[in-house]
Write a protein that holds these residues in place. Structure first.
Motif: not given
Length: 484
Positions: A81-83, A63-68, A55-58
């Motif tokens: 949980e994806i923040v 999307l070119g963003i970083v999510a927790d 999930i973090p890699n995709k």
């Protein structure tokens, strides 16, 4: 917690849920939970370790963003949980821009996409350059009008009055870096803004019992800075009533609704409307007035918050700034409070605000003061006399109307035959009361203005029929009967 604008639940992970993450990033941010059902029961995921890597890699790759991405355990069940934080720049997924609104995800297209992209870039529609600089497009008279108003309001230095048009526009930040005219410059000071923006107009209609009963109408055009003045003068001269009274030896004819409140409503409609949409519309009925402008309220605002203390959030900041400098509006979000206060001090019902049909509407009652000493001739009623106007008058780059039409309830002379009056009498029954619409149907006449002048008023003048409320000719429940 149920799904909201910031929370979404999914029982399992699918790649298409990157659209939801994109929507959160483009809006206010939010959290996507994988392994939780819509009823908030935890169903868990079976491949948590792999998902915590994929999930973090995709998210980064697509999307070119970083999510927790966080792993949680409850009742021996794992869920993720994806923040997502709100992004300062537009985010797309496979060429589409998704947006979280309420508990739904939307794909932005057309005007909505344009507005979203401009907002993300810190731009607004009125700030976009439109035409190469050309003083032939600008009305210097409108510039001088603005300067007079601003100096009078002590919001503009008087030295600006001696500056040329280019300098004035540049000082108002209405010119692009290239020197081109911005949209706001043409709307505020253009000679013919309708040449470039077809929806820049103010439509007024005078109606009878309902919207199907149109008596006459007008279209006000020209620059938006002077539009409110033109509308008010047109309302005074043709649509509303100015009841006359005397204060000592002074003759006073105030408007039937608080004029300051009316102007505030007009300024709000003009300044805050979506300038790309359709024109502003006003319906004038016998007992109330409705005003509508295109453009929804800002995000996180509704009618309830509008009626409370709130910050001023401007759809068109360049336009709003010029109206502020001209002394027409404030920047503290007090406009609605001022409107309600004026109606309250006048002893009138407060206006009703509503978000409807992609815009904001306000409805307010008309108040026609009448004392027992006043005769109909003492009331300046311009709302039903069209003798000096064509069915549709267009006000474009003209001086505001300054004359008033004074009419009596029953004119003294009509150039008609007595055939209409006799036929009306013949069809009316004894001891039966009729509304105007009833009588029109009886005579099979559809044009109310023609019926009033050719049938109704001559019959009253010749004392063939009588009014149910003779002391209040414009009573909202007025009816007529044969003279007993």
């Amino acid at each position: 917690m149920s799904e909201t604008q910031n929370i979404e639940y999914k029982e399992s992970w699918r790649e298409e849920y990157l659209k939801w993450i994109c929507g959160f990033a483009n809006a206010q941010g939010g959290s996507l939970y994988i392994g939780i059902a819509d009823d908030q029961s935890i169903v868990g995921v079976t491949d948590a370790k792999r998902l915590m890597e994929d999930i973090p890699n995709k998210i980064v790759n697509y999307l070119g963003i970083v999510a927790d991405v966080n792993l949680h355990v409850q009742d021996n069940k794992e869920y993720i949980e994806i923040v997502v934080e709100p992004s300062p720049i537009p985010i797309s997924f496979r060429g589409a821009y998704h947006y979280r609104a309420g508990s739904t995800k939307q794909v932005l297209n057309g005007a909505a996409l344009q507005q979203f992209l401009m907002r993300k870039m810190g731009r607004t529609w009125d700030d976009i350059e439109r035409l190469p600089y050309n003083e032939d497009v600008i009305d210097r008279g409108a510039i001088d009008y603005f300067l007079r108003k601003g100096i009078q309001a002590n919001r503009i230095d008087s030295s600006l009055q001696n500056e040329d048009t280019h300098t004035v526009l540049d000082s108002l930040d209405l010119l692009a870096e290239t020197g081109a005219l911005k949209n706001a410059a043409i709307l505020l000071f253009g000679k013919r803004p309708q040449k470039y923006f077809t929806g820049i107009q103010f439509k007024i209609g005078r109606f009878g019992v309902d919207e199907s009963d149109l008596l006459f109408d007008d279209i006000v055009e020209g620059n938006i800075l002077q539009m409110a003045d033109k509308v008010v003068e047109l309302l005074k001269s043709k649509y509303l009533i100015l009841p006359i009274h005397y204060e000592g030896m002074q003759r006073v004819a105030p408007l039937e609704v608080p004029e300051d409140a009316l102007r505030e409503m007009l300024y709000n409609a003009i300044v805050h409307r979506d300038q790309r949409g359709s024109g502003i519309m006003m319906w004038v009925y016998d007992d109330h007035i409705e005003l509508w402008n295109e453009g929804p309220l800002p995000e996180n605002m509704n009618v309830d918050t509008l009626l409370k203390k709130h910050k001023s959030r401007q759809r068109n900041p360049k336009i709003a700034r010029v109206f502020y400098l001209a002394g027409m509006i404030e920047t503290w979000g007090r406009g609605i409070h001022k409107i309600c206060k004026a109606f309250n001090e006048s002893g009138m019902e407060l206006p009703m605000f509503e978000e409807t049909e992609g815009g904001v509407a306000v409805s307010f009652k008309r108040k026609i003061p009448r004392t027992t000493e006043q005769t109909p001739e003492q009331v300046t009623d311009t709302s039903k006399d069209t003798s000096k106007y064509t069915p549709t008058d267009t006000v474009d780059n003209q001086e505001p109307f300054t004359h008033h039409i004074s009419t009596t309830q029953v004119p003294h002379k009509y150039h008609i035959s007595s055939t209409q009056v006799k036929s009306l009498w013949d069809k009316m029954e004894d001891n039966k009361e009729y509304s105007t619409i009833d009588l029109m149907r009886l005579m099979e006449v559809t044009n109310k203005s023609y019926f009033t002048k050719s049938y109704l008023q001559p019959a009253i003048q010749n004392e063939i029929i009588e009014l149910l409320y003779p002391d209040h000719p414009r009573h909202p429940r007025q009816k007529y009967h044969r003279k007993r």
